[in-house]
Design an enzyme around this catalytic site. Structure first.
Site, PDB file in Angstrom:
ATOM      1  CG  ASN A   1      46.822  31.805  46.995  1.00 14.80           C
ATOM      2  OD1 ASN A   1      47.136  30.615  47.048  1.00 14.80           O
ATOM      3  ND2 ASN A   1      46.304  32.343  45.908  1.00 14.80           N
TER       4      ASN A   1
ATOM      5  N   GLY B   1      44.363  38.131  40.591  1.00 11.98           N
ATOM      6  CA  GLY B   1      44.097  38.494  41.978  1.00 11.98           C
ATOM      7  C   GLY B   1      45.197  39.369  42.554  1.00 11.98           C
TER       8      GLY B   1
ATOM      9  CB  VAL C   1      39.198  30.949  43.456  1.00 18.62           C
ATOM     10  CG1 VAL C   1      40.041  31.519  44.591  1.00 18.62           C
ATOM     11  CG2 VAL C   1      37.712  31.026  43.808  1.00 18.62           C
ATOM     12  CE  LYS C   2      39.039  25.071  36.570  1.00 16.63           C
ATOM     13  NZ  LYS C   2      39.804  23.817  36.352  1.00 16.63           N
ATOM     14  CB  ALA C   3      34.010  29.336  37.610  1.00  9.80           C
TER      15      ALA C   3
ATOM     16  CE  LYS D   1      41.530  30.442  31.262  1.00  7.39           C
ATOM     17  NZ  LYS D   1      42.057  31.445  32.212  1.00  7.39           N
TER      18      LYS D   1
ATOM     19  CG  HIS E   1      33.002  41.363  28.034  1.00 10.12           C
ATOM     20  ND1 HIS E   1      34.069  40.472  28.070  1.00 10.12           N
ATOM     21  CD2 HIS E   1      33.562  42.581  27.857  1.00 10.12           C
ATOM     22  CE1 HIS E   1      35.198  41.142  27.922  1.00 10.12           C
ATOM     23  NE2 HIS E   1      34.925  42.412  27.781  1.00 10.12           N
ATOM     24  CG  ASN E   2      34.296  36.556  28.760  1.00  7.06           C
ATOM     25  OD1 ASN E   2      34.451  37.758  28.943  1.00  7.06           O
ATOM     26  ND2 ASN E   2      34.837  35.654  29.547  1.00  7.06           N
TER      27      ASN E   2
ATOM     28  CE  LYS F   1      35.004  39.372  32.178  1.00  6.38           C
ATOM     29  NZ  LYS F   1      35.460  38.056  31.772  1.00  6.38           N
TER      30      LYS F   1
ATOM     31  NE  ARG G   1      37.619  30.894  20.739  1.00  2.00           N
ATOM     32  CZ  ARG G   1      38.057  31.636  21.745  1.00  2.00           C
ATOM     33  NH1 ARG G   1      38.323  31.070  22.920  1.00  2.00           N
ATOM     34  NH2 ARG G   1      38.239  32.939  21.601  1.00  2.00           N
TER      35      ARG G   1
ATOM     36  CB  SER H   1      36.562  42.417  31.176  1.00  2.00           C
ATOM     37  OG  SER H   1      37.159  42.251  29.907  1.00  2.00           O
TER      38      SER H   1
END
Length: 474
Positions: free
Chosen positions: A20, A2, A64-66, A251, A176-177, A173, A278, A118
Site C-alpha cells: 500500500n 483489501g 482501490v477506489k474506482a 457511491k 447486484h448493488n 456486481k 436517496r 460483495s
C-alpha cells in the site's frame, strides 16, 4: 476490504504479499496477520520489491477506489511485471473501464480481470461473494484460491464462478448493488409504515424483524435490520437508530444501474425509486422547511387518527415486502440478461442467483428459488411469470395493496412498494393505455402507429379529422 481479503487468502493456506502507498497500513496488516494465527502475510513498502516477491506468473489483486486511482495503480505496478502476469481489480468499477484496461494490458502481454466482491469488510474476511469477469486464462490462475476464499454454502458450494468475458463481472456486481438499493429502500418503507402508522416501538420492531428472518424473508439485510433496532444509544438515552441522520449516502453503482436500465430500455422502477429516495433524503434542510410549510395541512392529524390492528398490519407489511422484493430482483435479472444479449456474454442467471446465496449483501433464502426458476426455464421472460412466484404474487397482492393504500391515506411515502406494485400491475395487463400515447405521438409528431387489426405502420391526419368533427358539431 483489501486487508481483510488478504488475511482471508492467507488463512486458506496461500502465502500473500501486500503493498500500500501508506506504509503504516502495510505494517498494520502484517501485525494483524501475526495476531490472527501467524498467517503467511508479507509486507512491502515499495512497488518494485512487492512485485518481485510474487511467484511467477504473478497475480496481483487491487482494491482501490474506482476510476483514476485504478489506472494509476496499474501504471505503478505494471512497469515491474512480465508477460503472462495477471492484474485483478476487486473494486466497484464501471464495466467499460475494465474492458478498456483489459485491451491495454493485453498489448503489454498481461492478463486482466474485473472482479466484483460483495460482502463488505466482514465478508472479505470470512467469505465474500465474488464475480470475476474478463480473461478466462486469468481466472484459471486464481480459481483454486477464490474457490476456497469465497463464502461456502453447504448445499450449493462456493459463492464464486467465472462470470464471462469483458466487463461482465463488474456489470453483474453493479446490478447486484442496484438490487441492494431497492432491497434497502423497501425495508426502510416497511419500517416507516410499522413505526409511523402502526406505532411499533423499537423493541417491537426488533422482535418483528427477528421473526421475519426465520421465514420467507430470511436474509442478511433483514437480519442486520433486526440487530439495528436492538442497539441502545451509547452517547445518550434511547435507541441509536433514532439518532441517525435521515440522509442517505451513495457511491454511484445504483445510479449506474438506473442509467443502464434506461439505455437498454429495461423497466427498473423499484431500483429507480430507491435512487430517487436517496436524492430526496439528501435535501434535509429543504425538507425541514417544507415540513413547516405544510404543518397546517393536517398531515399529522391523519397519522394520529389512524387506528390499526397491529398484528394484521405486521402480517400485511411482511407480504407486501416479500412481493415488492421479488419485483426488484426480477428487474435486476432482466437488466443483466439484456446486457448479456447485447454484449454476447451468455450469462447464466441461475448461476448468478447461486453465488449470491452467501457472502454478499443481498443474500437471501429465496435466491435458491430464483435459481430453481431459471434452472426450470433458462429463457424465463420474467421471474414474475415463473409458476411458483406467480402463485405467491397473487396470494400476496391483497395485503400489498392494503399496505400501499394505508400508506397513501396516512401521508407516508412508499415509492419502492408503490412502484413495484405498479410494475406488477402493468406487466400483468394484456392491454395498456399506451394506445392513447401512440395516438398523441402521431397527432403532434407524425410518429405513426400500429393497429391491432391489421399489419403495418399508419399515420392519421388527426388535426384535420378533429377540426372536421368539431365543425360538424356546431
Amino acid at each position: 476490504m483489501g486487508q481483510n481479503l488478504a488475511l482471508n487468502i492467507a488463512e486458506k493456506g496461500f502465502p500473500i504479499s501486500v503493498y500500500n502507498r501508506s506504509t503504516s497500513k502495510v505494517d498494520e496488516t502484517v501485525e494483524r496477520a501475526k495476531k490472527e494465527g501467524d498467517l503467511p502475510v508479507f509486507g512491502f513498502h515499495d512497488p518494485e520489491s512487492f512485485v518481485n516477491s510474487i511467484q511467477k506468473p504473478r497475480v496481483i489483486i487491487m482494491l482501490v477506489k474506482a476510476g483514476a486511482p485504478v489506472d494509476q495503480t496499474i501504471k505503478t505496478l505494471s512497469q515491474y511485471m512480465e508477460k503472462g502476469d495477471c492484474i485483478i481489480d476487486g473494486g466497484n468499477e464501471w464495466y467499460e473501464n475494465t474492458e478498456r484496461r483489459e485491451k491495454a494490458m493485453a498489448e503489454l502481454g498481461l492478463l486482466y480481470l474485473g472482479m466484483g466482491v460483495s460482502g463488505g469488510e466482514e465478508g472479505a474476511r470470512n467469505g465474500p461473494s465474488m464475480m470475476p469477469g474478463g480473461s478466462i486464462e486469468a481466472y484459471k490462475y486464481i480459481e483454486d484460491i477464490v474457490l476456497k476464499v469465497a463464502a461456502q454454502v453447504p448445499d450449493s458450494g462456493p459463492c464464486v464462478t467465472y462470470i464471462g468475458e469483458g466487463g461482465s463481472g463488474n456489470f453483474v456486481k453493479m446490478v447486484h448493488n442496484g438490487i441492494e438499493y431497492g432491497d434497502m429502500q423497501l425495508i426502510s418503507e416497511a419500517y416507516d409504515v410499522l413505526k409511523s402508522v402502526g406505532k411499533l416501538s423499537n423493541e417491537e420492531l426488533h422482535e418483528v424483524f427477528s421473526e421475519w428472518n426465520k421465514g420467507e424473508l430470511q436474509s442478511f439485510l433483514i437480519e442486520i435490520t433486526a440487530d439495528i433496532f436492538g442497539i441502545k444509544d451509547d452517547k445518550g438515552d434511547g435507541y441509536l437508530v433514532d439518532k441517525v441522520l435521515d440522509k442517505t449516502g451513495m457511491k454511484g453503482t445504483g445510479k449506474w444501474t438506473v442509467q443502464q436500465a434506461a439505455d437498454l430500455s429495461i423497466a427498473a422502477p423499484t431500483i429507480a425509486a430507491s435512487l430517487d429516495s436517496r436524492f430526496l433524503s439528501g435535501l434535509k434542510d429543504e425538507r425541514v422547511e417544507a415540513a413547516k410549510v405544510f404543518k397546517s395541512g393536517g398531515f399529522d392529524d391523519i397519522l394520529a387518527d389512524q387506528q390499526v390492528d397491529k398484528e394484521k398490519l405486521i402480517n400485511d407489511v411482511r407480504q407486501a415486502l416479500y412481493a415488492a422484493k421479488i419485483c426488484s430482483y426480477a428487474q435486476g435479472m432482466n437488466l443483466i440478461r439484456a446486457k448479456s444479449n447485447e454484449k454476447g456474454w451468455n450469462l447464466k442467471l441461475g448461476e448468478l442467483a447461486r453465488i449470491w446465496k452467501g457472502g454478499c449483501i443481498i443474500r437471501a433464502i429465496f435466491l435458491d428459488r430464483i435459481k430453481q426458476a431459471y434452472d426450470r426455464n433458462p429463457e424465463l421472460a420474467n421471474l414474475l411469470v415463473d409458476p411458483e412466484f406467480a402463485k405467491e404474487m397473487v396470494e400476496r397482492q391483497s395485503a400489498w395493496r392494503r399496505v400501499v393504500c394505508l400508506a397513501i391515506n396516512s401521508g407516508i411515502s412508499t415509492p419502492g412498494m408503490s412502484s413495484s406494485l405498479a410494475y406488477f400491475d402493468t406487466y400483468r395487463r394484456e392491454r395498456l393505455p399506451a394506445n392513447l400515447v401512440q395516438a398523441q405521438r402521431d397527432y403532434f409528431g407524425a410518429h405513426t402507429y400500429e393497429r391491432t387489426d391489421m399489419p403495418g405502420s399508419f399515420h392519421t391526419e388527426w388535426f384535420k379529422l378533429a377540426k372536421q368533427a368539431n365543425n360538424s358539431r356546431l
